[in-house]
Structure formats: structure tokens, C-alpha cells
Design an enzyme around this catalytic site. Structure first.
Site, PDB file in Angstrom:
ATOM      1  N   ASP A  19       0.810  -1.223   0.000  1.00  0.00           N
ATOM      2  CA  ASP A  19       0.000   0.000   0.000  1.00  0.00           C
ATOM      3  C   ASP A  19       0.842   1.270   0.000  1.00  0.00           C
ATOM      4  O   ASP A  19       0.456   2.293   0.554  1.00  0.00           O
ATOM      5  CB  ASP A  19      -0.980  -0.006   1.192  1.00  0.00           C
ATOM      6  CG  ASP A  19      -1.764  -1.289   1.232  1.00  0.00           C
ATOM      7  OD1 ASP A  19      -2.338  -1.633   0.193  1.00  0.00           O
ATOM      8  OD2 ASP A  19      -1.774  -1.969   2.267  1.00  0.00           O
ATOM      9  N   HIS A  47      -4.909  -3.110  -5.405  1.00  0.00           N
ATOM     10  CA  HIS A  47      -4.116  -2.069  -6.038  1.00  0.00           C
ATOM     11  C   HIS A  47      -5.145  -1.185  -6.731  1.00  0.00           C
ATOM     12  O   HIS A  47      -5.998  -1.668  -7.443  1.00  0.00           O
ATOM     13  CB  HIS A  47      -3.131  -2.860  -6.886  1.00  0.00           C
ATOM     14  CG  HIS A  47      -2.582  -2.265  -8.121  1.00  0.00           C
ATOM     15  ND1 HIS A  47      -1.553  -2.872  -8.781  1.00  0.00           N
ATOM     16  CD2 HIS A  47      -2.877  -1.167  -8.817  1.00  0.00           C
ATOM     17  CE1 HIS A  47      -1.252  -2.164  -9.837  1.00  0.00           C
ATOM     18  NE2 HIS A  47      -2.022  -1.130  -9.880  1.00  0.00           N
TER      19      HIS A  47
HETATM   20  P1  IMP Z   1      -1.754 -12.982   3.290  1.00  0.00           P
HETATM   21  O1  IMP Z   1      -0.943 -12.455   2.146  1.00  0.00           O
HETATM   22  O2  IMP Z   1      -3.236 -12.853   3.074  1.00  0.00           O
HETATM   23  O3  IMP Z   1      -1.344 -14.362   3.699  1.00  0.00           O
HETATM   24  O4  IMP Z   1      -1.450 -12.045   4.559  1.00  0.00           O
HETATM   25  C1  IMP Z   1      -0.181 -12.046   5.206  1.00  0.00           C
HETATM   26  C2  IMP Z   1       0.165 -10.641   5.687  1.00  0.00           C
HETATM   27  O5  IMP Z   1       0.448  -9.806   4.562  1.00  0.00           O
HETATM   28  C3  IMP Z   1      -0.960  -9.925   6.436  1.00  0.00           C
HETATM   29  O6  IMP Z   1      -0.377  -9.078   7.402  1.00  0.00           O
HETATM   30  C4  IMP Z   1      -1.626  -9.083   5.357  1.00  0.00           C
HETATM   31  O7  IMP Z   1      -2.315  -7.985   5.889  1.00  0.00           O
HETATM   32  C5  IMP Z   1      -0.404  -8.675   4.561  1.00  0.00           C
HETATM   33  N1  IMP Z   1      -0.680  -8.341   3.158  1.00  0.00           N
HETATM   34  C6  IMP Z   1      -0.822  -9.202   2.132  1.00  0.00           C
HETATM   35  N2  IMP Z   1      -1.006  -8.557   0.991  1.00  0.00           N
HETATM   36  C7  IMP Z   1      -0.970  -7.249   1.269  1.00  0.00           C
HETATM   37  C8  IMP Z   1      -1.066  -6.061   0.473  1.00  0.00           C
HETATM   38  O8  IMP Z   1      -1.206  -6.088  -0.757  1.00  0.00           O
HETATM   39  N3  IMP Z   1      -0.993  -4.880   1.145  1.00  0.00           N
HETATM   40  C9  IMP Z   1      -0.795  -4.822   2.477  1.00  0.00           C
HETATM   41  N4  IMP Z   1      -0.678  -5.896   3.255  1.00  0.00           N
HETATM   42  C10 IMP Z   1      -0.765  -7.102   2.656  1.00  0.00           C
HETATM   43 MG    MG Z   2      -2.870  -2.711  -1.502  1.00  0.00          MG
END
Ligand code: IMP
Ligand code: MG
Length: 440
Positions: A19, A47
Site C-alpha cells: 500500500d 491495487h
Molecule cells: P496474506 O498475504 O493474506 O497471507 O497475509 C499475510 C500478511 O500480509 C498480512 O499481514 C496481510 O495484511 C499482509 N498483506 C498481504 N497482501 C498485502 C497487500 O497487498 N498490502 C498490504 N498488506 C498485505
Molecule cells: Mg494494496
């Protein structure tokens, strides 16, 4: 064959916890490119691209979909939840974008993801309880785990329905076996659940599935302008991030070639996107976290709520330790600083260039969250910056930025320690930016 020019291959990565505004940076370049490639992540990634006032929410599609003349490739490193992809394609078409098999292609090697992954993600988070990772519950971690465990299903198998069902049957058997006694078997762990899923995927996604590596190699040989977009951010990288509070894919520059479908990408320009402050969703220690009014103000002003999950994002002061860690891993050639405009009228700006750990000043990012949790931000007098009240939203000339913001930006660049300042975002739209040199 033409020589590969340095400026033709450009990768964008998020430098921190996701982000950072990669969507905005990519939107600025997308009008000039021939091909866009997504390399990692799935529905967990969100995104936002705002082009000509229209807001597009992208999860698996790279930003290049907003350019009708560009081709968009979903690389082998991506996770494709078939119904999710169908919904995303339909929404983007409804918004007026052209998405056809000649401009949108999904690698046959990308990983199929079904609702069993999402349900397993939920079960695992419930079992972890309070100290959970705080995943997005989109099943992306389980889908990557399956690949490594060799029970994953390449999306290309939807074109071979019998083989697809055979492989899925094996995987679901494995999932059912993981349930504790007394736990209900979710519907998504049963094979018949996927008959309509496969049917929809065959009808709506099959035309897009192909060998994207061959296409990519041909485009490189033709000297096309190609933009590689990584999802998430370096501090969420499976190996180099704040383990175990990370996502399940590579998010640093070296992950780009692999996820795009190539072993290596020669002479790639790397743009690292840094936000002027920090944000984070999910668990894990966050050394510079702001739990005060300043954090609330930034969250509200910056609309810092997750694109994927709508969760309020945690906000923090700029973390120079994590920034340098990230820059040292990815060797960015160009730096984009985003969202400085959000800090207008925010007092008490500071940049954390070291942590204090057991009475020692450390400048290296720890290898595990257990150690990070013992760190406290350490500030010197020169780490404090004067705020500003001038509104520079939408400004496109460096000289029109507030002087104090310019000084703060110099501080950010010193903290990052690598790469040349290339872009300063000044607002949400693709054209709201000071661009200091041309990439293509
Ligand atoms: P997962 O990717 O859903 O397994 O989440 C693992 C960690 O990565 C968590 O803390 C999510 O909030 C974070 N996370 C995954 N993708 C994003 C993203 O695109 N932006 C921000 N945080 C992310
Ligand atoms: Mg994002």
C-alpha cells in the site's frame, strides 16, 4: 536480434508493508508501455489505479489493463482464484476496459486457487488465535503452500478437466485429513463443489490461458517496453520480511523475474515505491507505530483502510531501518516517494534511522519478529523535521513543493540510502506527481 535497451524493462516494487502507492506509480507509466506483467500474489493484493477520474480496483490484473493498447500478462508467480478472476474481469469490462485473449493472458503455470484455500486460511487463523498473522483470508498462503508441498494445481489444467479433477481430488483429500476431530468438513473440501467452478472457469477463463513465458520472451526480443509489477511490499517478503508476519511470496526485486516467468531479467530498471510515512495491515511488531492522535489524523486524511479487507491500516513514522533493509535487497535505481501531501499540517514529523535493542543502537532490520518486538525507535536531534501547511496537491514542478517538504524528502532519501529520486506523488490521480526524469 536487436540489443536489449536498458530502459525497456522496468520493475515496480513496494518498499515496505504494501500500500505504498504502487498503483499510482504504475498508472503514471502505463500509458507508455507495451506490456504489463503481474508477478506475485492473488486476491490478497489490492491495487487502486485512478485513470481519467475512474477508479479501478485491481487484484490479479496488472495496472496495464487500463491501457487498451497494452498487453497484460498474469505470470506464473500469481495465484488465480477462478471465480475471483472472472468477477474482476467482468467488473473491469463493465467499467469500459477491453479485456480479450489478445491483450490479457494468464500463465498456464499460475496456481489455481479455490475456496478450500480460503477456508483453510480462516481455520489456520482461528487456530493461531490472538497472535495470528492477520492474513487477508483470501487463501493465498495456502495456495502457495500447496505448490511447495507439490499438491498445487497449475491453472492450465482447467483445459484438461479429468486431470484437473484428479489432482483436485488428491489435494482435497489432504485438506480433509488436516481437520481435527469434531471440526466440520467445509463444503469447499468436497470434490463435487468444484464441478460448477470448473465449468465457469472453462467457459470464461480458458481463452486467456497460455504460455506467457514464450510471449514475454518474444516481446523482449522485439524491444518492447515492459513493466513488471510486484504486489505487496519488501517487508512482507516470505524470506526477507518481518517473519512470520509476512505474505507467502517473494516481494523483493529478485522475485520479479521468477514470478514473471523468466530465470533472470537483464538490465531491469527497478523503481522502489516508498510512502512518506508507514502503514501496515495485519499483525507483527511495528516499531514506529503511532497509536496517538497523529496516527488517527494521518489514517483519516490518507483514507488508510485496506483495499482488499477494508481493515483500518496501522500508521507509523517513516522507518529508515526497514527502508534501508529494503533498498539493500532490491538495489532500486529509481525511488518514488508517495503521499507526502497527506502529511501537510501534520506536526512532529520524524524519521527513525536506528532502533534501540537491549541498550544498543542497531541499524540492521532483525531477522525475526521476536527480535523486532524488542526494538524501540531511536531518534537523534537531526531526525526531527519541521512540518508545513502549504497545500501542494496536484503539483507537477519540484519548485512548487513546500520547502519543508523538500527538506523532509531529502531526509527520506538519506534514510533509504540508494537510488535516485525519480517521482514525488502529490495526489491520487496518475498525473498528480513531480516526475524528475523520464523512464522510457
Ligand atoms: P496474506 O498475504 O493474506 O497471507 O497475509 C499475510 C500478511 O500480509 C498480512 O499481514 C496481510 O495484511 C499482509 N498483506 C498481504 N497482501 C498485502 C497487500 O497487498 N498490502 C498490504 N498488506 C498485505
Ligand atoms: Mg494494496
Amino acid at each position: 536480434m536487436s540489443r536489449i535497451k536498458e530502459s525497456q524493462l522496468v520493475g515496480i516494487i513496494g518498499a515496505k508493508w504494501g500500500d505504498e502507492g504502487k498503483g499510482k506509480v504504475s498508472s503514471n507509466l502505463v500509458p507508455q508501455i507495451d506490456v504489463g506483467v503481474g508477478i506475485n500474489g492473488g486476491r490478497n493484493a489490492g491495487h487502486t489505479a485512478i485513470v481519467d477520474g475512474v477508479e479501478y480496483k485491481l487484484h490479479i490484473a496488472p495496472g496495464s489493463v487500463t491501457n487498451p493498447d497494452a498487453q497484460s500478462l498474469i505470470g506464473p508467480g500469481k495465484i488465480v482464484h477462478t471465480d475471483g478472476a472472472i468477477e474482476e474481469i467482468n467488473t473491469l469490462r463493465y467499467q469500459g476496459l477491453r479485456i480479450d485473449p489478445d491483450n490479457f493472458m494468464i500463465s498456464e503455470r499460475a496456481a489455481f486457487s479455490g475456496d478450500y484455500h480460503q477456508d483453510w486460511d480462516k481455520i489456520m487463523e482461528e487456530r493461531r488465535g490472538k497472535g495470528g498473522i492477520g492474513t487477508t483470508l483470501k487463501g493465498v498462503g495456502p495456495a502457495y503452500t500447496d505448490r511447495v508441498q507439490r499438491i498445487g494445481i497449475p491453472i492450465g489444467l482447467i483445459n484438461h478437466p479429468d486431470l484437473f479433477m484428479e489432482e483436485l481430488d488428491k489435494a482435497l483429500g489432504d485438506y480433509r485429513g488436516r481437520l481435527h476431530s469434531g471440526e466440520d468438513v467445509p463444503d469447499s473440501f468436497r470434490l463435487d463443489y468444484y464441478e460448477p467452478v470448473l465449468e465457469r472457469a472453462r467457459q470464461q477463463l480458458s481463452p486467456f490461458i497460455t504460455n506467457t513465458t514464450s510471449i514475454l520472451i518474444a516481446k523482449i526480443n522485439e524491444g518492447k517496453r515492459i513493466l513488471f509489477e510486484a504486489s505487496h511490499g519488501a517487508m512482507l517478503d516470505i524470506t526477507y520480511g518481518d517473519y512470520p508476519y509476512v505474505t507467502s511470496s517473494g516481494c523483493v526485486a529478485s522475485a520479479i523475474a521468477y514470478g514473471a516467468g523468466l530465470g533472470v531479467i537483464p538490465n531491469m530498471e527497478i523503481i522502489a515505491v516508498y510512502k512518506a510515512y508507514e502503514s501496515k495491515v495485519g499483525g507483527g511488531f511495528f516499531p514506529t507505530e503511532l497509536l496517538d492522535r497523529k496516527g488517527d489524523l494521518i489514517r483519516e486524511k490518507g483514507h488508510e483502510f485496506g483495499t482488499t479487507t477494508r481493515r483500518p491500516r496501522r500508521i507509523g513514522d517513516f522507518d529508515g531501518v526497514a527502508s534501508r533493509h529494503s533498498a539493500n535487497l532490491s538495489f532500486p535505481t529509481k525511488i518514488a516517494i508517495t503521499r507526502g501531501d497527506i502529511l501537510t499540517n501534520i506536526d512532529g514529523l520524524k524519521i527513525c534511522n536506528a532502533y534501540e535493542l537491549n541498550g544498543q543502537v542497531v541499524t540492521e532490520f532483525p531477522f525475526h519478529d521476536i527480535l523486532l518486538r524488542q526494538c524501540r525507535p531511536y531518534y537523534r536531534r537531526e531526525d526531527y523535521y519541521d512540518g508545513w501547511s502549504e497545500d501542494f496537491q496536484g503539483v507537477t514542478h519540484y519548485g512548487d513543493l513546500s520547502y519543508n517538504f523538500q527538506q523532509y524528502t531529502i531526509g527520506l532519501m538519506e534514510a533509504i540510502g540508494r537510488g535516485e529520486l525519480w517521482m514525488i506523488g502529490t495526489g491520487p490521480e496518475d498525473k498528480d506527481a513531480v516526475v524528475l526524469s523520464s523512464i522510457f
